[in-house]
Design an enzyme around this catalytic site. Structure first.
Site, mmCIF file in Angstrom:
data_model
loop_
_atom_site.group_PDB
_atom_site.id
_atom_site.type_symbol
_atom_site.label_atom_id
_atom_site.label_comp_id
_atom_site.label_asym_id
_atom_site.label_seq_id
_atom_site.Cartn_x
_atom_site.Cartn_y
_atom_site.Cartn_z
ATOM 1 N N ASP A 121 0.846 -1.183 0.000
ATOM 2 C CA ASP A 121 0.000 0.000 0.000
ATOM 3 C C ASP A 121 0.890 1.245 0.000
ATOM 4 O O ASP A 121 1.889 1.299 0.712
ATOM 5 C CB ASP A 121 -0.873 -0.035 1.265
ATOM 6 C CG ASP A 121 -1.921 1.049 1.298
ATOM 7 O OD1 ASP A 121 -2.803 1.021 0.429
ATOM 8 O OD2 ASP A 121 -1.851 1.919 2.193
ATOM 9 N N GLU A 130 1.529 0.202 -4.909
ATOM 10 C CA GLU A 130 1.045 1.475 -5.415
ATOM 11 C C GLU A 130 2.242 2.415 -5.518
ATOM 12 O O GLU A 130 2.806 2.793 -4.497
ATOM 13 C CB GLU A 130 0.027 2.082 -4.442
ATOM 14 C CG GLU A 130 -1.267 1.313 -4.335
ATOM 15 C CD GLU A 130 -2.244 1.994 -3.379
ATOM 16 O OE1 GLU A 130 -3.377 2.245 -3.784
ATOM 17 O OE2 GLU A 130 -1.867 2.287 -2.233
#
Ligand code: CA
Length: 677
Positions: free
Chosen positions: A356, A385
């Protein structure tokens, strides 16, 4: 304040534009300089070790004035039955205490003294088992949590990361709806149940995954998180879980008994084993970039200031948009991320990690993570990400950004290029994309098709998001059109195609996923899209109830045609290595776009995968995408073509018939796939 995940996948163009200019960014903060000289320690006896000489505690806390261990009989009530003073080991910044007994079944917390005061109790940062709600660490014999056959358990072999097909799911989404037919609703055990069906007899749960043909599930955060009260599970509180509390223990609400520290561990392993037995790998979403609490986090309670980044004035910096960000560039934090992922790979046989807000971490850390995981299992897939949700004191050139992916080995990033170009901008619900009739996105879709690698026919200057070929290899790219964040694909189509018949939305969904599944790189899909699941129009459903988030399995009957099409996409991709090339050179050589003037004929892309690309049995594959709301006609080279997909139907093995080429008309929002030997 309880910090919740508010900003998530929002690849913020506004940040990436400014952050790409290194001179615009502040140097590492002066406040943080004090931590550089801290001694570090990453031995595998950190915090707890039980051996034949007893139970041993070792807490890393270089600046503590004193430290102690509280021992409890219980996971959440009562007073300590004993408190142990810890002894400083100044050379490595740790504090130790031991007792001669094996304290299996007991619980403990640490406390340190700072500025003359005892701080709150904490289970530490390395608790591998915890009591209910994760407030106390538990002492258990981990070997006793292994399910039968665990010693020989193994995930699927992965030759190349482009062979992986990712299915992103939340435990509750998959099983909570009454139509799931699953007994252990919302639990790890849901995916261990074979033979479950919807009221209309369609396979659900793990049998559904096998039928669909994906290779890996990507489970949303499954470590112990903060927001769901494990003592009140009858309230059925829902959360995505981006609020980390204990990074090395599973979340209690997904177990059948959160009060028993062994249960959640055993049940999560049983889930992994069931998936492995079905030939499916397990990727875990990890959120090392921030903690749920600031001053109350386990990091702050064990080593104040150290694990988080700060601005010059000493305030927490907040690149996560959730109140704080961690400091992977500091050795003890870097080692922590590395050792924690290694622990999950070793103890839980996890096959991949999705980071993340990965750009909060530095590229050096991410490279070490991937290198260390490879030593355990070379098939482990790491991606993340490649952006942040706010500014950070970490220098831009050190961030694990999408644009820096070529500095990282064996790590992939999500392509927001393809995502937004195919279906329209993530934050503007009404905005359409290539697959829903909006012109001007053709070149950005092509960036996705070539997996952001250098290609002589792609003009990166025309890209909507990125302006240069940032990936050296297709194995650095994960392509997708939607995920848990933002509107689901179904909702996005409902909002952006309002007024059109639902049939058009179903066709646009197929086209959008055809682009994802035939593009170079690794395809990724959000659970339930294969049966047109929605989230009732809720954008940020991180704490929405099951009535919003749970997949209605009756959809599998209602949208059976959709499901059959997705099955065709996974089968096509798995049977044909041309869609799974592993080098930029191969793509540049074998993937050839047909010349189309997008100004005159927008929403049309046509290309070939030529000359048995990547050893494919097919000599040439022709792909044509019509994203317009009108039919469009193309002229196909003469030849003996098999029709693989046309007008919303797909049949990779038998085919839908043959054609000699010439003029072929595509229905609105549809893909044409032809192949010749
Ligand atoms: Ca929890």
């Amino acid at each position: 304040m309880k910090i919740q995940k508010v900003l998530t996948l929002a690849a913020p163009v506004i940040f990436s534009m400014t952050l790409l200019n290194p001179t615009a960014v502040a140097a590492q903060s002066r406040f943080d300089e004090q931590f550089v000289s801290y001694p570090t320690y990453s031995g595998n006896d950190l915090e707890l070790l039980v051996d034949n000489s007893g139970t041993h505690f070792r807490l890393w806390s270089p600046k503590a004035q004193e430290a102690r261990v509280n021992l409890y009989d219980n996971g959440h009530t009562g007073s300590p039955y004993q408190t142990l003073s810890m002894k400083a080991d100044r050379a490595n910044g740790t504090w130790t205490a031991s007792v001669p007994e094996k304290l299996y079944g007991k619980f403990y917390t640490f406390q340190i003294m700072a500025d003359g005061k005892w701080k709150d109790e904490t289970p530490g940062v390395w608790a591998k088992a915890v009591g209910v709600n994760g407030k106390r660490a538990a002492i258990i014999d981990l070997a006793k949590t292994d399910p039968e056959g665990w010693a020989t358990d193994k995930g699927p072999a992965v030759k190349n990361f482009s062979d992986v097909i990712v299915y992103e799911m939340h435990h509750r989404d998959m099983s909570m709806h009454p139509s799931s037919g699953i007994a252990n609703k919302g639990k790890f055990l849901a995916l261990t149940e074979e033979g479950t069906v919807s009221p209309l007899g369609e396979k659900t749960g793990i049998d559904h995954l096998k039928e669909l043909g994906i290779t890996h599930v990507h489970i949303l955060p499954s470590y112990d998180y903060n927001s769901v009260d494990e003592m009140n599970l009858q309230n059925n509180t829902y959360n995505w879980g981006y609020d980390p509390q204990n990074y090395n223990a599973p979340e209690g609400s997904y177990s059948t008994n959160p009060s028993d520290p062994e249960t959640r561990i055993r049940e999560m392993k049983e889930m992994v084993k069931a998936l492995h037995d079905a030939g499916i790998g397990v990727i875990m979403d990890v959120v090392y970039n921030h903690t749920a609490e600031n001053d109350g986090s386990n990091f702050e309670l064990t080593a104040p200031g150290y694990y988080h980044r700060h601005w010059d004035d000493g305030k927490y910096s907040d690149a996560s948009g959730c109140g704080n960000e961690t400091a992977s560039d500091r050795q003890q934090m870097r080692d922590y991320i590395i050792n924690s992922t290694k622990y999950w790979a070793d103890e839980y046989h996890i096959d991949g990690f999705r980071f993340d807000l990965m750009a909060i971490h530095d590229t050096e850390t991410m490279n070490e993570v991937a290198a260390e995981l490879k030593k355990i299992n070379p098939d482990i897939f790491v991606y993340g990400e490649g952006w942040t949700a706010g500014d950070s004191p970490l220098a831009v050139d050190r961030r694990a950004l999408k644009e820096n992916v070529s500095k990282m080995k064996d790590i992939a990033v999500f392509s927001d290029d393809l995502r937004d170009a195919v279906k329209g901008h993530y934050s503007n619900a009404e905005d359409r994309g290539f697959a829903t009739g909006k012109p001007g996105n053709e070149e950005t879709v092509k960036i996705g098709i070539v997996a952001a690698t250098p290609h002589p026919q792609v003009d990166y200057k025309k890209g909507n998001n990125s302006k240069f070929p940032y990936a050296e290899s297709p194995e650095m790219i994960v392509n997708y059109v939607s995920c848990h964040d933002d509107l689901s694909l179904t909702d996005k189509l409902h909002k952006s195609m309002a007024g059109e018949p639902e049939k058009n939305m179903l066709e646009a969904a197929k086209l959008a996923q055809t682009i994802v599944f035939t593009s170079q790189g690794t395809p990724f899909m959000f659970a339930g899209e294969e049966i047109f699941r929605d989230k009732k129009g809720v954008h940020n459903s991180y704490k929405s109830p099951d009535s919003i988030n749970a997949i209605d399995w009756n959809n599998k009957t209602k949208y059976h045609d959709q499901f059959e099409y997705y099955k065709g996409l996974t089968a096509l991709r798995k049977a044909h290595p041309a869609f799974r090339m592993t080098s930029a050179d191969d793509i540049a050589r074998h993937l050839v776009f047909d010349k189309i003037d997008s100004a005159k004929t927008p929403n049309l892309i046509s290309y070939s995968l030529r000359d048995h690309a990547n050893g494919d049995s097919w000599n040439e594959i022709k792909l044509v995408f019509n994203g317009a709301s009108e039919p469009q006609t193309v002229n196909i080279k003469k030849g003996d073509w098999k029709i693989v997909a046309k007008d919303g139907k797909i049949s990779p093995a038998e085919g839908l018939g043959t054609t000699k080429g010439g003029k072929i008309t595509l229905a609105p929002y549809s893909a044409l796939i032809l192949a010749r030997e």
